[in-house]
Write an enzyme that holds these catalytic residues in place. Structure first.
Site, PDB file in Angstrom:
ATOM      1  CD1 TRP A  71      -1.053   0.901   3.393  1.00 25.37           C
ATOM      2  CD2 TRP A  71      -0.304  -1.208   3.276  1.00 25.37           C
ATOM      3  NE1 TRP A  71      -0.709   0.490   4.666  1.00 25.37           N
ATOM      4  CE2 TRP A  71      -0.245  -0.778   4.625  1.00 25.37           C
ATOM      5  CE3 TRP A  71       0.150  -2.502   2.980  1.00 25.37           C
ATOM      6  CZ2 TRP A  71       0.226  -1.589   5.664  1.00 25.37           C
ATOM      7  CZ3 TRP A  71       0.616  -3.312   4.003  1.00 25.37           C
ATOM      8  CH2 TRP A  71       0.649  -2.860   5.313  1.00 25.37           C
ATOM      9  CG  ASP A  72       0.258   4.451   2.847  1.00 27.06           C
ATOM     10  OD1 ASP A  72      -0.777   3.999   2.334  1.00 27.06           O
ATOM     11  OD2 ASP A  72       0.248   5.161   3.863  1.00 27.06           O
ATOM     12  CB  ALA A 141       3.473   6.343   5.226  1.00 25.76           C
ATOM     13  NE  ARG A 221      -1.645   7.751   9.995  1.00 23.03           N
ATOM     14  CZ  ARG A 221      -2.783   7.652  10.668  1.00 23.03           C
ATOM     15  NH1 ARG A 221      -2.782   7.511  11.971  1.00 23.03           N
ATOM     16  NH2 ARG A 221      -3.947   7.670  10.034  1.00 23.03           N
ATOM     17  CG  ASP A 222       1.498   9.254   7.168  1.00 17.37           C
ATOM     18  OD1 ASP A 222       1.880   8.191   7.704  1.00 17.37           O
ATOM     19  OD2 ASP A 222       0.354   9.401   6.701  1.00 17.37           O
ATOM     20  CD  GLU A 308      -4.764   8.678   6.454  1.00 16.82           C
ATOM     21  OE1 GLU A 308      -4.159   8.255   7.440  1.00 16.82           O
ATOM     22  OE2 GLU A 308      -5.447   7.969   5.700  1.00 16.82           O
TER      23      GLU A 308
HETATM   24  C1  FRU Z   1      -2.685   5.911   4.756  1.00 15.12           C
HETATM   25  C2  FRU Z   1      -2.222   5.482   6.136  1.00 15.12           C
HETATM   26  C3  FRU Z   1      -1.016   6.308   6.571  1.00 15.12           C
HETATM   27  C4  FRU Z   1      -0.314   5.387   7.513  1.00 15.12           C
HETATM   28  C5  FRU Z   1      -0.587   4.021   6.926  1.00 15.12           C
HETATM   29  C6  FRU Z   1      -0.736   2.910   7.924  1.00 15.12           C
HETATM   30  O1  FRU Z   1      -2.918   4.876   3.882  1.00 15.12           O
HETATM   31  O2  FRU Z   1      -3.266   5.597   7.066  1.00 15.12           O
HETATM   32  O3  FRU Z   1      -1.403   7.540   7.135  1.00 15.12           O
HETATM   33  O4  FRU Z   1       1.040   5.686   7.613  1.00 15.12           O
HETATM   34  O5  FRU Z   1      -1.766   4.136   6.157  1.00 15.12           O
HETATM   35  O6  FRU Z   1      -0.912   1.694   7.299  1.00 15.12           O
END
Ligand code: FRU
Length: 441
Positions: A71-72, A141, A221-222, A308
């Site tokens: 994913w991310d 992420a 986060r991120d 996000e």
């Molecule tokens: C977006 C998210 C990010 C996070 C990740 C966790 O897809 O929520 O903000 O880092 O997925 O899986």
């Protein structure tokens, strides 16, 4: 400047004066004037061909690593934000989890893996990025930048290593390593210590303890690295929640929009639980281990819970600030699709206005509302994302957990989605075309 933004500016100025009495010598923290994404802005959302992605052909989806959900995703960049090429290779990093894990459970065991490619289209799994030294019970992420042959890697450490009960504490971490590029591929060696660089201060950014006093979700986060081309200063952007407990907050005029709009917006009380923001912190040393936390660039108080993976693209004199959010993260009385949203300003730290009036830049098509997520705009306007849930026949994301496990597996992409080409002009964007999965040319 309209009457409403004047009020905001005055109160921000008042705050800046107050703050400067205890701000560190740089005085930088006082320079951010948080912009508001308002309920009025979002009321202007209209899906049309310029902001709605074509339906993806799920039969064409290719699992770039069949053993893992992907994913991310983010590319390895140079310090100025351009995409790095090492010995002819491009590198991407993705959150991953074994593909036999229920898609909804993947966040609980996420690990970061990397992929390399010569043509920027066919990706080969390189392995896990870290060995054993990473922090957190799982890693979420981040971003990565190469400078003088060394990778500077920023990520979210979620929970604590070895914890028996999963917790949602989130800390921003930095680690660096040597990058060895040969004809065989790319390797990261000699990892430094992993250092926590940012934790929420409780004032601008909510702590987990504050959030536990009645809020609906929690984020810190991120981390996303950004070198400001105008000043040469370096920053980390991140996803946060505005500080304080729900009891300390209320719905304010500046969350709603104009006074005229306030007469028609009947704001449900629980809207105050929605306190997503986009944070920023300034690098204080060359190793990127010390940061000064600053007031948020953007707040969506009483509007949205999760802004996000925030990131910036610069064009001409302008800063384009992008973020991703979900339909089910909008406050009661407001509505927006799962999508990429964006804002533009001539200044890094103030006066962001929503792109296309509402902020909506890329939405999933209305009949496939969850087909992709976690969009990230590259410097040339190409948008990458991953294939999320599709063909749900009206089942919403909130109802997905009640479906059979087989249903959940069968309807999850878990790999790179087709990229999109975006045109960005002044305060407007348009989706120009769909491209091959995972390309960012
Ligand atoms: C977006 C998210 C990010 C996070 C990740 C966790 O897809 O929520 O903000 O880092 O997925 O899986």
């Amino acid at each position: 400047m309209n009457k409403f933004s004047k009020t905001v500016a005055t109160s921000v100025l008042g705050f800046a004066i107050l703050f400067s009495s205890f701000a560190p010598a740089t005085g930088f923290a006082a320079d951010v004037e948080p912009s508001n994404w308002t309920r009025e802005d979002v009321s202007k959302i209209v899906q049309n061909k310029d902001n709605t992605a074509p339906e993806i052909n799920t039969e064409d989806l290719e699992q770039i690593a069949p053993d893992y959900h992907i994913w991310d995703t983010w590319p390895l960049r140079n310090k100025d934000g351009s995409i790095a090429t090492l010995n002819g290779y491009k590198v991407i990093f993705s959150l991953t989890a074994p593909s036999d894990v229920l898609p909804g459970k993947r966040h609980d065991i996420a690990e970061i893996r990397y992929f390399v490619s010569k043509n920027g289209k066919d990706w080969k799994l390189g392995g896990t990025v870290f060995n054993e030294e990473q922090l957190g019970s799982r890693q979420w992420a981040g971003s990565a930048m190469i400078e003088d042959g060394e990778i500077n890697f920023f990520y979210t450490a979620t929970g604590r290593k070895g914890e028996e009960q999963l917790t949602y504490e989130q800390r921003l971490v930095k680690a660096s390593a040597d990058v060895d590029a040969s004809s065989k591929g790319i390797e990261f060696n000699n990892w430094s210590d992993h250092e926590v660089i940012l934790e929420p201060d409780g004032e601008y950014y909510q702590t987990m303890e504050q959030s536990k006093q009645g809020d609906i979700a929690y984020a810190f986060r991120d981390p996303w690295f950004f070198e400001d081309p105008k000043s040469g200063e370096e920053y980390i952007l991140f996803e946060g929640n505005s500080g304080g407990t729900p009891a300390e907050r209320s719905v304010e005029q500046e969350h709603i929009g104009s006074e005229d709009f306030a007469t028609v917006d009947d704001v449900p009380e629980e809207s105050k639980l929605f306190n997503g923001n986009i944070g920023i912190a300034k690098a204080e040393n060359d190793e990127y281990t010390e940061f000064e936390i600053m007031p948020p660039l953007m707040e969506a108080n009483s509007l949205n819970q999760e802004l996000e993976r925030p990131h910036i693209v610069t064009k001409g004199n302008k800063y384009y600030l992008f973020t991703d959010t979900h339909k089910n993260k909008f406050a009661p009385g407001t509505d927006g699709p799962d999508g990429l949203y964006g804002f533009v300003s001539d200044s890094l730290t103030s006066n962001y206005e929503p792109l296309n009036d509402s902020g909506l830049v890329v939405a999933n098509p209305e009949n496939e509302p969850y087909q992709t997520y976690s969009w990230m705009v590259m410097p040339n306007g190409t948008v990458i994302s991953f294939a999320n849930f599709y063909d749900l026949n009206g089942v919403t994301i909130d109802e997905l957990g009640q479906q059979s496990e087989q249903f959940q597996f069968n309807h999850f992409g878990g790999t790179l989605a087709p990229s999109l080409k975006l045109s960005i002009h002044k305060d407007e964007t348009k989706i120009l075309k769909e491209m091959d999965a995972g390309v960012f040319k």
